[in-house]
Design a protein around this motif. Structure first.
Motif, PDB file in Angstrom:
ATOM      1  N   UNK A  88      -4.073 -13.868   5.887  1.00 45.23           N
ATOM      2  CA  UNK A  88      -2.741 -14.096   6.468  1.00 45.23           C
ATOM      3  C   UNK A  88      -2.323 -12.883   7.301  1.00 45.23           C
ATOM      4  N   UNK A  89      -2.563 -11.696   6.777  1.00 47.80           N
ATOM      5  CA  UNK A  89      -2.166 -10.479   7.501  1.00 47.80           C
ATOM      6  C   UNK A  89      -2.935 -10.345   8.817  1.00 47.80           C
ATOM      7  N   UNK A  90      -4.221 -10.702   8.789  1.00 48.88           N
ATOM      8  CA  UNK A  90      -5.005 -10.666  10.037  1.00 48.88           C
ATOM      9  C   UNK A  90      -4.393 -11.603  11.064  1.00 48.88           C
ATOM     10  N   UNK A  94      -0.808  -7.904  10.894  1.00 48.02           N
ATOM     11  CA  UNK A  94      -0.308  -6.840  10.022  1.00 48.02           C
ATOM     12  C   UNK A  94      -1.487  -6.013   9.515  1.00 48.02           C
TER      13      UNK A  94
END
Lengths: 323, 300, 390
Positions: A88-90, A94
């Motif tokens: 999700x961060x990729x 983030x």
């Protein structure tokens, strides 16, 4: 990320992201490890903790001891949930360190499959195993990490059988088998070694594994003041070996000049008090074999103290010695 | 129905005491039950256990809110936990303390049995665990059990778990405590302090399971919210720091499991005693002999 | 654009158009076609998403939950044993309000093992807090995938949704499917905005241990949310119909029910066969009707009561069993309609992939008709079973 590499206690940032007020037992080795790992990792991070002492002592609604984002769902999925958070961060651009902190049960046993999946996929997460060598959260039941001979509530000191009859699983060996980016063992009593390895793990990307031995006062039946002293003896007797795996190679980061007899370590712990000398011999032999298995390819070797009356064991030049 | 609430700290054996008491009541021909508070707090933290005794089968399965008797295994709990909450005015209290009953103040003036159980435990079982000694004091003030049934129950429960010798010593602890227990009336002057709580309705509760850093009804919640939990109340021994001797190695700062040793600008250190559980690691690892553990919870 | 697609591939197209960003999955028949096509889309660069080959369904759902908590749209798919393996993790998303969308291709679960159609996999998960929808054909499989995200991510809802489609009968059957234009879908389905997420810039603790002081209020909240999701489902279906010209009736579809005297309630592909039976019966002058139940959760208690109040008899089709008498759909329906005095009967068929024919369907309707006339009919009848029922 700070530019300067960290090497000694003084280099650790003076910021707490795992704070006071948690419910761990006095003298808990696990919280020493977690507190310092979080100081070094910093707050641009997100922590996943599976079922364990750590989640119970640090995060009971409505509070948390982590000042970073913290998530929990189940016992066996640290490798998987951290994979999802990082993905999700990729997607969202983030750049934060995603850390999973699991116990030995959640790593060696029930969580092994998800850990293997994440390691094999090369997920960009930091997996920390805080190893107190049994299921302490549920009240001291044996795990794949419990050492030979140790008392637990499911390996009781019975009339017929006394303590665990199997050896501790070599978790580092299994992780390294996945060709991971970085893997290292840590001791809470070898401060500078600890600092360097956590800092190194933070700087790398890819699957990183930190394995910390964390003495447990009620589970090991020890005095609370001796937690760090016992962690130190674990290294000096070879019950815990300090090494790291990087660029496809394992390297010892600390080698005792002379391994102390394993009894020096056992005698401070109630969980080993019942061990008959033949069991101690078995454990001592295992320690020596493990030591050579971990470091056999290196030049200088400490002699391994065998049980009284037995000849000392020395490295015989075979890197697979004892396997 | 006679209801008893046991107050101790995690690791002191409050649950074992409640179970042993219940077994003794059964040996006397009563019906009895005993059960723990189903929580997750660790050793040193305040814990509760419960027992009920009646002349017929007990079908109630809830916790005890208005006990007939309190058993307080650790006097220091009075300062941190609303121990006497709900105690019936006609009730009684059993306490491990060096004080005489008339000098004890639990917040309700009731019949009170006191015994200094620590020396008894140290003499008999060689550990400061008072859960069997305190049962001797219980036998003194509670008509439902006798010292004989308490001893038989201890032999049963402890013998099975820890062996014959341990059972004998625990049983002796109860017997010695029975002999030394003093009965009187305690004071009821203390104001029972209840901790702040945040108990929202389902509509007030934030959606889902997430919380950010916040203060709700005076309670700190969310990340870092555990700072509202002063675990220093668990402490029975306290580190004393000698700054003159300190070599500023920061090992204590590294090794403190609580994070309550604060690192100052010049790498000297300072304790936040609100959180120190008194584990003693700092004193044990200090290479300069600059930290010593002193008895009691007082800040040096 | 019309394409000839299997229902599995129709779901994959739906996921592509919905722009799911993280797709963890583990292969299992008859679901695998979905994740194979999604992998192709991603590896060809036609879809900007991450496919994560999980080590198990348990891990697949764990990754989906982690990614959803991280704040992105997720998708996974499974079947049968896979759904059972991830059962524990199903419970992680509803209470945490993580709108994961999953396709479950129905297949029989457990011993007497087979790869064929039965509903005993998804029915066992109906109390997990997931919304659960059963689709009838390939077009609905695609359309429902788009609707699923819209419903699940509705700010009033924020709950996971499971799209159930019948294994093989639907998953591997090709049919003409209208694949909507991306721009139209983008307009219908805006970017995912989570209720909250794991974010180092705004730290939150999500799902710590919840003690008895708070757990009941959380459960009640969730119950209210599930209840109110009925409204969102109806609104989304209307909005979809307006935009794409295809509506499905929301929680259920009433087919030829206006003047019906007796009716069958069914779900999944059995509905299609039942439609044919109703059409035949209507031609024969009989006043038969059909209710296609689309959502098992939320269950349309009130709506169903209103739809059935003028019936003389209702039959319920079950493609799974809650052992020692009835099927789960029957139990739910009879519970909802307890105020009505009409006879309600259970009709079990098509277990373990046994083919469910138009003949079976005619038999079912014949039994319901008999009960409508006041004749005594078994409360639960099996169709296609060899040997007399006891």
């Amino acid at each position: 990320m700070s530019e300067k590499e960290l090497a000694i206690i003084r280099d650790i940032p003076n910021n707490d992201w795992f704070v006071s007020g948690h419910g761990a037992c006095p003298g808990c080795g696990m919280t020493i490890a977690v507190k310092n790992i979080m100081r070094i990792i910093g707050n641009n991070s997100t922590v996943y903790v599976p079922a364990s002492c750590l989640i119970v002592v640090s995060a009971v609604y409505p509070t948390s001891s982590f000042r970073t984002p913290l998530f929990f769902t189940a016992f066996e999925n640290t490798g998987a949930v951290t994979t999802g958070i990082k993905a999700a961060y990729r997607r969202l651009g983030k750049d934060a360190t995603v850390v999973g902190i699991a116990g030995d049960g959640g790593t060696f046993d029930i969580g092994l499959q998800a850990l293997s999946g994440a390691a094999e996929r090369g997920e960009d997460v930091l997996y920390v195993c805080v190893d107190n060598e049994a299921y302490m959260n549920t009240g001291i039941q044996r795990s794949g990490s419990t050492p030979f001979g140790a008392w637990t509530t499911t390996t009781p000191v019975g009339k017929k059988t006394k303590g665990k009859r199997q050896m501790k699983k070599d978790m580092m060996d299994l992780v390294i088998g996945h060709n991971v980016e970085y893997a290292a063992t840590l001791s809470i009593a070898h401060y500078n070694d600890f600092v360097k390895k956590v800092d190194k793990a933070k700087r790398k990307s890819g699957f990183r594994f930190l394995h910390v031995l964390t003495p447990c006062v009620p589970g090991w039946k020890t005095e609370s003041a001796k937690t760090v002293e016992i962690a130190k003896l674990a290294v000096e007797t070879g019950m815990w070996t300090l090494f790291e795996y990087e660029d496809g190679e394992a390297r010892a980061t600390y080698r005792p000049k002379q391994l102390l007899p394993v009894t020096d370590y056992l005698q401070l712990q109630g969980r080993f008090r019942h061990m008959p000398s033949e069991d101690i011999k078995v454990l001592q032999r295992w320690v020596c074999n493990k030591y050579y298995w971990h470091f056999g390819h290196e030049a200088e070797q400490p002699a391994c103290a065998m049980f009284k009356g037995e000849p000392e064991m020395h490295f015989d030049g075979d890197p697979l010695h004892g396997v | 129905m006679f209801e008893v609430r046991f107050h101790g700290r995690g690791g002191q054996g409050a649950v074992m005491a409640a179970q042993t008491f219940a077994e003794a009541a059964v040996l006397e021909g009563h019906h009895a039950q005993a059960f723990p508070y189903f929580g997750a707090e660790r050793r040193g933290a305040p814990v509760r256990a419960f027992a009920r005794v009646d002349d017929k089968r007990i079908t109630i399965k809830s916790q005890i809110y208005e006990p007939d008797m309190l058993v307080i295994m650790d006097e220091s709990l009075l300062d941190i936990d609303p121990v006497a909450d709900g105690l019936k005015p006609t009730g009684s209290v059993v306490m491990n303390t060096t004080k005489a009953p008339q000098d004890v103040d639990i917040g309700v003036a009731v019949r009170c049995a006191t015994v200094d159980a620590i020396p008894i435990a140290l003499e008999t079982i060689k550990a400061p665990i008072v859960n069997t000694a305190i049962l001797g004091a219980v036998a003194k003030i509670c008509d439902l059990v006798t010292i004989e049934s308490i001893k038989t129950s201890i032999n049963d429960r402890f013998g099975e778990k820890l062996g014959e010798q341990a059972a004998r010593m625990n049983s002796l602890a109860a017997e010695m405590a029975y002999a030394r227990t003093v009965v009187g009336i305690c004071k009821g002057e203390r104001t029972i302090v209840r901790p702040k709580v945040w108990l929202p309705t389902w509509k007030e509760l934030p959606q889902g399971t997430a919380l950010g850093e916040d203060t709700l009804s005076g309670v700190t919640v969310g990340p870092g919210g555990s700072l509202g939990n002063y675990t220093g109340t668990w402490r029975t021994i306290t580190p004393k720091y000698d700054q003159e001797k300190c070599v500023r190695c920061l090992r204590c700062w590294f090794c403190c499991p609580e994070g309550c040793i604060k690192r100052l600008e010049d790498d000297h250190v300072k304790w936040d005693y609100r959180y120190c559980k008194g584990c003693g690691i700092c004193a044990n690892i200090c290479p300069a002999d600059a930290i010593h553990m002193v008895k009691g919870a007082m800040e040096p | 654009m019309m394409k000839v697609l299997s229902a599995d591939h129709a779901v994959a197209w739906g996921v592509r158009l919905a722009k799911a960003e993280v797709i963890p999955a583990f292969p299992i028949t008859p679901q695998t076609l979905i994740i194979e096509l999604l992998s192709e889309f991603i590896f060809d660069g036609d879809m900007d998403a991450e496919f994560i080959p999980a080590d198990s369904e348990h891990s697949a759902m764990s990754i989906a939950v982690g990614a959803s908590a991280g704040g992105v749209r997720t998708f996974t798919a499974t079947s049968s044993q896979g759904l059972a393996l991830m059962h524990e993790m199903l419970y992680a998303s509803p209470q945490n309000r993580l709108p994961v969308v999953m396709a479950n291709v129905n297949r029989s679960l457990g011993a007497a093992a087979g790869i064929w159609l039965e509903h005993n996999d998804s029915m066992a998960a109906r109390d997990s807090g997931w919304m659960q929808c059963y689709v009838e054909d390939n077009q609905e499989a695609l359309d429902m995938t788009l609707q699923a995200y819209k419903v699940a991510e509705d700010p009033r809802v924020m709950m996971p949704l499971m799209i159930c489609l019948d294994g093989f009968v639907l998953s591997h059957t090709v049919d003409g499917v209208d694949v909507p234009e991306q721009a139209k879908v983008d307009d219908f389905l805006p970017r995912f905005r989570p209720l909250y997420s794991l974010d180092p810039a705004d730290p939150k603790v999500i799902n710590p241990i919840v003690p008895p002081d708070y757990a009941m209020e959380m459960r009640y909240q969730l119950d209210r949310i599930m209840e109110s999701s009925r409204q969102a489902i109806k609104e989304v279906d209307s909005a979809f119909a307006k935009r794409f010209g295809r509506g499905y009736g929301g929680l259920f579809e009433a087919y030829r029910m206006d003047d019906a005297e007796y009716a069958l309630l069914s779900l999944g592909t059995a509905t299609s066969t039942a439609r044919a039976a109703v059409d035949e019966l209507r031609e024969e002058g009989k006043r038969a009707g059909l209710i296609k139940l689309r959502f098992m959760r939320p269950f349309p208690h009130d709506e169903l009561l209103a739809a059935c109040k003028d019936l003389k008899a209702l039959g319920v089709f079950d493609r799974s069993l809650s052992f020692n008498r009835y099927g789960p759909v029957f139990t739910e329906v009879r519970n909802s309609l307890h105020e009505l005095s009409l006879p309600i009967t259970d009709h079990v068929g098509g277990l373990g992939g046994r083919d469910l024919t138009l003949g079976h369907m005619r038999e079912i309707f014949a039994n319901i008709e008999r009960s409508a006339k006041g004749e005594k009919v078994r409360t639960c009848s099996w169709y296609g079973l060899r040997g007399e029922q006891e």
